[in-house]
Design a protein around this motif. Structure first.
Motif, PDB file in Angstrom:
ATOM      1  N   ALA A 131       0.818  -1.222  -0.062  1.00 52.70           N
ATOM      2  CA  ALA A 131       0.153  -0.086  -0.023  1.00 52.70           C
ATOM      3  C   ALA A 131       0.992   1.398   0.037  1.00 52.70           C
ATOM      4  CB  ALA A 131      -0.906   0.167   1.115  1.00 52.70           C
ATOM      5  N   ASP A 132       1.967   1.342   0.467  1.00 52.76           N
ATOM      6  CA  ASP A 132       2.833   2.321   0.795  1.00 52.76           C
ATOM      7  C   ASP A 132       3.580   2.725  -0.609  1.00 52.76           C
ATOM      8  OD1 ASP A 132       2.178   2.809   3.475  1.00 52.76           O
ATOM      9  OD2 ASP A 132       3.980   1.694   4.044  1.00 52.76           O
ATOM     10  N   LEU A 133       3.823   1.564  -1.096  1.00 56.48           N
ATOM     11  CA  LEU A 133       4.268   1.655  -2.695  1.00 56.48           C
ATOM     12  C   LEU A 133       3.458   2.231  -3.608  1.00 56.48           C
ATOM     13  CD1 LEU A 133       6.768  -1.563  -2.996  1.00 56.48           C
ATOM     14  CD2 LEU A 133       7.312   0.725  -2.854  1.00 56.48           C
ATOM     15  N   VAL A 134       2.263   1.908  -3.497  1.00 53.20           N
ATOM     16  CA  VAL A 134       1.067   2.097  -4.542  1.00 53.20           C
ATOM     17  C   VAL A 134       0.812   3.796  -3.956  1.00 53.20           C
ATOM     18  CG1 VAL A 134      -1.552   2.032  -4.874  1.00 53.20           C
ATOM     19  CG2 VAL A 134       0.065  -0.087  -4.783  1.00 53.20           C
ATOM     20  N   ALA A 135       0.724   4.139  -2.906  1.00 54.96           N
ATOM     21  CA  ALA A 135       0.581   5.474  -2.596  1.00 54.96           C
ATOM     22  C   ALA A 135       1.744   6.383  -3.140  1.00 54.96           C
ATOM     23  CB  ALA A 135       0.610   5.868  -1.006  1.00 54.96           C
ATOM     24  N   ARG A 141       6.009   9.633  -6.579  1.00 54.77           N
ATOM     25  CA  ARG A 141       7.435   9.669  -5.970  1.00 54.77           C
ATOM     26  C   ARG A 141       8.092   8.077  -5.988  1.00 54.77           C
ATOM     27  NH1 ARG A 141       6.553   8.770  -0.684  1.00 54.77           N
ATOM     28  NH2 ARG A 141       4.465   8.481  -0.747  1.00 54.77           N
ATOM     29  N   MET A 142       9.142   7.874  -6.967  1.00 53.25           N
ATOM     30  CA  MET A 142       9.526   6.623  -7.102  1.00 53.25           C
ATOM     31  C   MET A 142      10.977   6.547  -6.355  1.00 53.25           C
ATOM     32  SD  MET A 142       7.619   5.584  -9.669  1.00 53.25           S
ATOM     33  CE  MET A 142       6.312   6.365 -10.224  1.00 53.25           C
ATOM     34  N   PRO A 143      10.854   5.190  -5.511  1.00 53.33           N
ATOM     35  CA  PRO A 143      11.998   5.273  -4.494  1.00 53.33           C
ATOM     36  C   PRO A 143      13.230   5.146  -5.166  1.00 53.33           C
ATOM     37  CG  PRO A 143      10.545   3.382  -4.381  1.00 53.33           C
ATOM     38  CD  PRO A 143       9.874   4.371  -5.419  1.00 53.33           C
ATOM     39  N   ASP A 144      14.301   5.755  -4.787  1.00 58.43           N
ATOM     40  CA  ASP A 144      15.567   5.607  -5.051  1.00 58.43           C
ATOM     41  C   ASP A 144      16.509   5.570  -4.034  1.00 58.43           C
ATOM     42  OD1 ASP A 144      17.471   5.236  -7.250  1.00 58.43           O
ATOM     43  OD2 ASP A 144      17.692   7.327  -7.411  1.00 58.43           O
ATOM     44  N   PRO A 145      17.111   4.536  -3.697  1.00 63.10           N
ATOM     45  CA  PRO A 145      17.290   3.247  -4.388  1.00 63.10           C
ATOM     46  C   PRO A 145      16.134   2.602  -3.983  1.00 63.10           C
ATOM     47  CG  PRO A 145      18.410   3.218  -2.326  1.00 63.10           C
ATOM     48  CD  PRO A 145      18.076   4.610  -2.680  1.00 63.10           C
ATOM     49  N   PRO A 146      15.578   1.346  -4.770  1.00 66.09           N
ATOM     50  CA  PRO A 146      14.539   0.610  -4.377  1.00 66.09           C
ATOM     51  C   PRO A 146      14.218   0.298  -2.977  1.00 66.09           C
ATOM     52  CG  PRO A 146      15.563  -0.420  -6.214  1.00 66.09           C
ATOM     53  CD  PRO A 146      16.537   0.658  -5.694  1.00 66.09           C
TER      54      PRO A 146
END
Length: 151
Positions: A131-135, A141-146
């Motif tokens: 859910a946090d990734l979908v938000a 906001r694309m996480p960098d690094p994953p």
């Protein structure tokens, strides 16, 4: 070690596509699977979305790696270390055609979930933290690094 490519499939309404399985008391999970010999993660995701959901490669907009996770799993009767990489994949619901799937892999159903539905469900959903990734994706906001997800 088992290398796995998984897709966080999102539509234009920022809903995520999950697959339901009956094993282990039942759970929902992102599409994906093991890399075949000589295959990279992107190629594996395109193949898996076709095999599991009947989505043609031209209908998939494959994006960046969002997360990674590793955990021990039973595969057959052996315990293996599974290392998963999760990539963003944008797909229209009209392009998901399970009747054209070639390897259903015990999938019982598929469903599009909004972020609030993910947060409210009592069902088991993998990966944890989805859910946090979908938000983050919905907010651009694309996480960098994953992001590293819990096993």
């Amino acid at each position: 070690m088992r290398e796995v490519a998984r897709a966080i499939v999102v539509d234009a309404d920022q809903r995520v596509l999950l697959l339901r399985y009956d094993e282990g008391g039942g759970f929902w999970a992102t599409p994906g699977g093991s890399l075949e010999e000589g295959e990279d993660h992107a190629t594996a995701i395109l193949r898996e979305l076709g095999e599991e959901l009947g989505v043609g490669e031209s209908a998939i907009e494959l994006g960046v790696q969002l997360a990674k996770r590793s955990a021990d799993h039973l595969v057959g009767s052996r315990e293996v270390r599974q290392v998963e990489r999760y990539f963003l994949a944008r797909v229209s619901p009209r392009d998901v055609k399970p009747a054209r799937a070639t390897q259903r892999d015990n999938i019982r159903e598929h469903r599009w979930w909004a972020e609030d539905e993910l947060r409210a469900t009592g069902d088991t959903v993998y990966p944890r933290g989805l859910a946090d990734l979908v938000a983050a994706v919905a907010e651009g906001r694309m996480p960098d690094p994953p992001v590293v997800l819990a096993g």
